[in-house]
Design an enzyme around this catalytic site. Structure first.
Site, PDB file in Angstrom:
ATOM      1  N   HIS A  95      43.929  72.004  36.414  1.00 29.96           N
ATOM      2  CA  HIS A  95      45.306  72.806  35.406  1.00 29.96           C
ATOM      3  C   HIS A  95      44.669  74.198  35.861  1.00 29.96           C
ATOM      4  O   HIS A  95      45.427  75.268  36.036  1.00 29.96           O
ATOM      5  CB  HIS A  95      45.461  72.125  33.987  1.00 29.96           C
ATOM      6  CG  HIS A  95      46.147  70.901  34.158  1.00 29.96           C
ATOM      7  ND1 HIS A  95      47.292  70.822  33.112  1.00 29.96           N
ATOM      8  CD2 HIS A  95      46.101  70.584  34.331  1.00 29.96           C
ATOM      9  CE1 HIS A  95      47.601  69.941  33.281  1.00 29.96           C
ATOM     10  NE2 HIS A  95      47.477  69.477  34.763  1.00 29.96           N
ATOM     11  N   HIS A 109      44.129  60.150  38.498  1.00 29.99           N
ATOM     12  CA  HIS A 109      44.084  58.894  37.520  1.00 29.99           C
ATOM     13  C   HIS A 109      43.760  57.856  37.916  1.00 29.99           C
ATOM     14  O   HIS A 109      43.989  56.812  36.434  1.00 29.99           O
ATOM     15  CB  HIS A 109      46.221  58.538  38.076  1.00 29.99           C
ATOM     16  CG  HIS A 109      46.877  59.669  37.530  1.00 29.99           C
ATOM     17  ND1 HIS A 109      48.691  59.877  37.738  1.00 29.99           N
ATOM     18  CD2 HIS A 109      47.025  60.801  37.146  1.00 29.99           C
ATOM     19  CE1 HIS A 109      49.157  60.813  37.684  1.00 29.99           C
ATOM     20  NE2 HIS A 109      48.002  61.942  36.659  1.00 29.99           N
TER      21      HIS A 109
END
Length: 717
Positions: A94, A262
């Protein structure tokens, strides 16, 4: 009368937005974008050199401490399965994922995630905890490691600790010390505002506004629950493709990053999101910069709420493996909701061996999940094809992801010359805009003599050097004069570069460079300096323009045409040019270009005034050329701009006549990019300095200093 309860200060410590000058006069040109990261905000002082501090860093010791941190779970914020890898990867991701190619802003290069608004974005919930977990390491190594480097290293070490062979890592990101408040993140008035209506970043058939990349204010990429929170994998796939392309990723890299991100870690939504307190910037003072604190129910471990989605994607969330594709492609998935009420998918008839254990109690089995974004990797035909290839070749997937992760976390660092450390790959990648080294030891004066006898005008020499250098962006360190890419596609054909004139000038430079054994890049810059020296001499001053040799010439094969297309200028107030009329005013476009080039308001003022009198306007137009001595580096632009014997008459959307008050005759013409230096109170203050009779030489010196800064902005070696 008693003074009890009255305010003891004149509200200077916390000025409400409604009382600021911009609130009173919202159409006034706001120069704050040029004052970001003023030296007064930096506690390190002007002598601090981060590159020198890095040379003292014990990198192996730092990496060991970072690896140990991954499994050193803290009671105040326990690690899932005893491993902080997923959290640290999300922190790095992020930090880097806010990058966008349109203007090069965002990204991991400055540690900006520590400040608002990024530190309080909904998509960054609980990343404040990750930074606090890193604080003991930052405290230990101090000035030898920046927050910007530390956050990205944390994600890279996390992957390595879980079994991935990473592609490389570079130190070299320098911290900022104040929020980049003027970065445009969107016009929405609320977080996660749905598209449509006032403030929407979409128009037409879901066309995303430039330069934005994320789909909503407060998100890094797309909404994991679906477009506007409505599950539909095929629509989500369209958003993903646009968003990742605007972050410099193709389809293969997009699938690799989605799956690789993920493969490890989990999402958190096992609780009531309404119990979370305010984000860090809105939290009470006793929370000391932390946010989203749950004071009502248990809000850590298995009961953590972050995104609202709950669960891991794979059975072994602390291991790098191929289970993501195996589960995604081999199971059927049904839509459901998490405890926190977020849309997600769960597998039908899940096998027990494909379930993961609880983050706190290994005797409890949990069901894996997928988001709408994950389902897009299965449902979109192009993404599905790539996913199937990856699922059959784990080695290929791992290598592709490792390279994509390196690109994601280093894309805004600029050329390889800025990289530092033992783990920097030897391979130079196309997205790093490679440039070969140019010769340094040659007779500069001999080259200048050739240039002087070339027959080129001052305007030709200065304009070509400016057009070559003005592409530089301090945001992601791309563009600039080094490499002489102005002679290659796509730059040679850009409208703003006047292709016909450019080709004529470059043909002369190429011959001079060949004859003298120097690079074309150096020749272009040196010729600009020659033009300025001639103009300075005509003004009565003998001031040498500093020159640094060593620029190289890139080839077309070293140049990613598509990647460079985003650097095309659509306006250049320094040359009084607009490709077309835009919603924003020309002076606002001038400020944006100035900020990207790393210039101050004073440097902008000096450069514009000098460029006008040197006759560098696009196409030779006379707007703003307030002088009868074109080609002389005089202060005439400022003298005549501030002369009250003239009045200013609008004649069109971006055109004005400068009229003699006594005769009513038009003396000159101008644009908004000229008159703003007389109308804006701050810029006028600078213009008046340069208009003074005793500052003619100061103006010439300041212009040359600013010019040299632009020409050398991309010389990182």
């Amino acid at each position: 009368m008693t003074s009890s309860g009255t305010c003891p200060i004149a509200h200077g410590a916390n000025i409400e937005s409604g009382n600021t000058p911009m609130a009173w006069w919202p159409k006034s040109l706001n120069l704050d974008i040029l004052h970001q990261q003023d030296v007064k905000t930096n506690p390190m002082g002007p002598s601090f050199n981060y590159r020198n501090e890095l040379k003292k860093l014990d990198i192996q010791a730092l990496k060991k401490d970072m690896t140990d941190l991954m499994t050193n779970s803290q009671d105040w914020w326990p690690a899932d399965w005893g491993h902080y890898g997923g959290l640290m990867i999300r922190l790095a991701w992020h930090s880097a994922g806010s990058y966008r190619i349109a203007d090069g802003r965002g990204g991991a290069g400055s540690g900006n995630q520590r400040f608002a608004p990024l530190n309080s974005w909904p998509d960054n919930t609980n990343l404040d905890k990750a930074r606090r977990l890193l604080w003991p390491i930052k405290k230990k190594y101090g000035n030898k490691i920046s927050w910007a480097d530390l956050m990205i290293l944390a994600g890279t070490i996390a992957y390595e600790s879980m079994g991935l062979k990473t592609f490389g890592f570079s130190f070299g990101r320098e911290d900022i010390w104040h929020p980049e408040k003027e970065t445009y993140w969107g016009s929405e008035k609320e977080w996660l505002q749905k598209s449509g209506g006032e403030g929407s970043r979409y128009s037409g058939e879901r066309v995303l506004e430039n330069p934005l990349a994320a789909v909503m204010m407060g998100l890094i990429y797309v909404n994991p629950e679906g477009v506007d929170g409505n599950p539909d994998p095929l629509k989500t796939a369209q958003d993903i493709r646009v968003t990742f392309a605007r972050m410099a990723m193709n389809d293969v890299e997009t699938v690799a990053l989605t799956a690789g991100g993920h493969t490890v870690g989990k999402a958190h939504g096992n609780g009531n999101a309404d119990n979370l307190g305010p984000a860090p910037e809105g939290a009470p003072i006793d929370e000391q910069g932390l946010g989203w604190i749950n004071h009502k129910t248990r809000g850590i471990g298995r009961d953590t709420v972050t995104s609202g989605i709950e669960g891991a994607w794979t059975p072994h969330p602390t291991q790098w493996d191929s289970d993501y594709f195996r589960l995604l492609l081999n199971y059927e998935w049904k839509l459901t909701k998490s405890t926190a009420g977020a849309w997600q998918y769960e597998p039908i008839d899940i096998k027990e061996e494909d379930r993961s254990v609880d983050v706190e109690d290994p005797s409890i089995l949990t069901t894996p999940m997928m988001t709408d974004a994950d389902m897009a990797m299965k449902m979109d035909p192009a993404y599905r094809k790539i996913s199937e290839i990856f699922s059959k070749d784990q080695a290929y997937f791992s290598e592709t992801f490792a390279r994509a992760w390196y690109k994601l976390t280093h894309r805004d660092m600029g050329p390889k010359a800025r990289y530092f450390g033992p783990d920097v790959p030897k391979e130079e990648l196309i997205w790093q805009d490679p440039i070969p080294l140019g010769p340094k030891d040659y007779g500069v004066e001999a080259v200048k003599t050739k240039i002087k006898s070339s027959g080129l005008s001052i305007s030709d020499m200065v304009t070509t050097a400016w057009d070559s250098a003005r592409t530089f962006r301090g945001s992601d360190k791309r563009g600039g004069a080094n490499g002489a890419r102005i002679r290659l596609a796509p730059q040679k054909d850009w409208a703003g570069n006047e292709p016909e004139r450019l080709a004529r000038v470059l043909a002369i430079y190429e011959k001079i460079a060949k004859d003298c054994g120097v690079s074309i890049a150096d020749t272009i810059v040196l010729a600009g300096n020659v033009g300025i020296e001639q103009a300075t001499k005509a003004a009565g001053f003998n001031i040498a323009v500093p020159f640094t040799p060593g620029r190289g010439d890139a080839t077309q094969e070293m140049t990613d045409i598509e990647s460079f297309e985003v650097l095309e200028p659509l306006a250049d107030g320094y040359r009084n040019w607009l490709k077309e009329h835009y919603v924003v005013q020309p002076e606002e476009l001038l400020l944006d270009r100035t900020q990207l080039m790393g210039l101050t308001a004073q440097e902008m003022t000096a450069l514009v005034g000098g460029m006008r009198v040197l006759g560098t306007n696009y196409g030779g137009i006379n707007d703003g050329v307030f002088t009868d001595k074109v080609g002389t580096l005089s202060n005439d632009f400022f003298v005549n701009l501030t002369d009250m014997s003239y009045s200013w008459k609008p004649t069109g959307r971006n055109s004005y006549d400068i009229v003699e008050r006594g005769t009513g005759k038009t003396k000159w013409t101008a644009t908004r990019a000229d008159l703003v230096f007389g109308s804006n109170s701050v810029l006028r203050a600078y213009a008046e300095v340069y208009a003074q009779d005793d500052n003619k030489q100061k103006f010439a010196s300041d212009f040359i200093a600013a010019w040299t800064k632009v020409m050398n902005a991309d010389l990182f070696s």
